[in-house]
Scaffold this motif. Sequence first.
Motif, PDB file in Angstrom:
ATOM      1  N   GLN A  19       0.892  -1.211  -0.134  1.00 46.82           N
ATOM      2  CA  GLN A  19      -0.033  -0.013   0.009  1.00 46.82           C
ATOM      3  C   GLN A  19       0.799   1.372   0.021  1.00 46.82           C
ATOM      4  O   GLN A  19       0.515   2.110  -0.633  1.00 46.82           O
ATOM      5  CB  GLN A  19      -0.715  -0.038   1.277  1.00 46.82           C
ATOM      6  N   SER A  45       0.013   4.987  -3.030  1.00 45.74           N
ATOM      7  CA  SER A  45      -0.872   4.841  -4.251  1.00 45.74           C
ATOM      8  C   SER A  45      -1.592   3.422  -4.207  1.00 45.74           C
ATOM      9  O   SER A  45      -2.488   3.271  -4.844  1.00 45.74           O
ATOM     10  CB  SER A  45      -0.159   5.052  -5.731  1.00 45.74           C
ATOM     11  N   GLY A  46      -1.156   2.541  -3.112  1.00 51.30           N
ATOM     12  CA  GLY A  46      -1.654   1.290  -3.160  1.00 51.30           C
ATOM     13  C   GLY A  46      -2.969   1.298  -2.033  1.00 51.30           C
ATOM     14  O   GLY A  46      -3.593   0.306  -2.076  1.00 51.30           O
ATOM     15  N   LEU A  47      -2.987   2.459  -1.377  1.00 51.70           N
ATOM     16  CA  LEU A  47      -4.011   2.517  -0.526  1.00 51.70           C
ATOM     17  C   LEU A  47      -5.392   2.498  -1.252  1.00 51.70           C
ATOM     18  O   LEU A  47      -5.800   3.053  -2.372  1.00 51.70           O
ATOM     19  CB  LEU A  47      -4.205   3.831   0.231  1.00 51.70           C
ATOM     20  N   PRO A  48      -6.464   1.705  -0.738  1.00 51.71           N
ATOM     21  CA  PRO A  48      -7.760   1.816  -1.307  1.00 51.71           C
ATOM     22  C   PRO A  48      -8.391   2.974  -1.575  1.00 51.71           C
ATOM     23  O   PRO A  48      -8.676   3.841  -0.325  1.00 51.71           O
ATOM     24  CB  PRO A  48      -8.503   0.643  -0.670  1.00 51.71           C
ATOM     25  N   ASP A  49      -9.042   3.432  -2.581  1.00 46.91           N
ATOM     26  CA  ASP A  49      -9.516   4.652  -2.638  1.00 46.91           C
ATOM     27  C   ASP A  49     -10.934   4.951  -1.744  1.00 46.91           C
ATOM     28  O   ASP A  49     -11.395   5.772  -1.269  1.00 46.91           O
ATOM     29  CB  ASP A  49     -10.053   5.041  -4.036  1.00 46.91           C
ATOM     30  N   ALA A  50     -11.603   3.649  -1.582  1.00 49.86           N
ATOM     31  CA  ALA A  50     -12.900   3.854  -0.925  1.00 49.86           C
ATOM     32  C   ALA A  50     -12.454   4.372   0.862  1.00 49.86           C
ATOM     33  O   ALA A  50     -13.471   4.881   1.334  1.00 49.86           O
ATOM     34  CB  ALA A  50     -13.435   2.391  -0.893  1.00 49.86           C
ATOM     35  N   LEU A  51     -11.518   3.719   1.204  1.00 46.16           N
ATOM     36  CA  LEU A  51     -11.053   4.137   2.678  1.00 46.16           C
ATOM     37  C   LEU A  51     -10.085   5.432   2.563  1.00 46.16           C
ATOM     38  O   LEU A  51     -10.201   6.083   3.617  1.00 46.16           O
ATOM     39  CB  LEU A  51     -10.105   3.101   3.104  1.00 46.16           C
ATOM     40  N   TYR A  52      -9.548   5.788   1.622  1.00 41.32           N
ATOM     41  CA  TYR A  52      -8.590   6.966   1.478  1.00 41.32           C
ATOM     42  C   TYR A  52      -8.939   8.005   0.356  1.00 41.32           C
ATOM     43  O   TYR A  52      -8.146   7.676  -0.626  1.00 41.32           O
ATOM     44  CB  TYR A  52      -7.281   6.453   1.593  1.00 41.32           C
ATOM     45  N   ARG A  55      -5.963  11.737  -1.778  1.00 34.00           N
ATOM     46  CA  ARG A  55      -4.701  10.979  -2.032  1.00 34.00           C
ATOM     47  C   ARG A  55      -3.583  11.596  -1.073  1.00 34.00           C
ATOM     48  O   ARG A  55      -3.728  13.051  -1.155  1.00 34.00           O
ATOM     49  CB  ARG A  55      -4.442  11.010  -3.616  1.00 34.00           C
TER      50      ARG A  55
END
Length: 180
Positions: A19, A45-52, A55
């Motif tokens: 992540q 950039s590997g963090l899930p967009d739904a949770l984060y 950016r």
Amino acid sequence: MSTISGPAYVVGDNIDTDQIIPAQYLMLVPTVPGELRKLGSYAFSGLPDALYPKRFVAPGEETAGYPIVVAGRNFGCGSSREHAPIALAAAGCRIVIAESYARIFFRNSVSTGVLFPYECAERLCEQIRTGDPVEVDLLNETISAGGVRHRLKSLGDVRPVIEAGGLFQYARKTGMVATP
């Protein structure tokens, strides 16, 4: 430098190295300046967009506006890649404050000397929000946010290693290794 201040980027528990910097970017060589900047642009950039949804590095940018990352437990777990702390630092992060670290991330942060990996016994990731202004006092080892000061666990003997710029620079500075 005795303080680091600015807006915080906040993440939760078990943020792994995939992540922090996804595997497809590991071919970038941190010792090549252009590739180091590119590596930084992919930090988190590997963090899930739904949770984060906010950016860490805005699209089209190479650096983040967050010099401080606040995290939960087990930050930097997963594979043993020194690219993870290097990518965060290349994006402009100077310090990560987490409840706890995966041992390899902590060691990679110290050995590369690119950022300060502090621990805090309090669950700051539930008290501080992304974008909140914070100040870290390196001399007194505290973080202040929202008018409240929290104590950080001391870095102890690893602090001079980080301040020297990493393990090799520390060894040269202290005479453990001959300077070329």
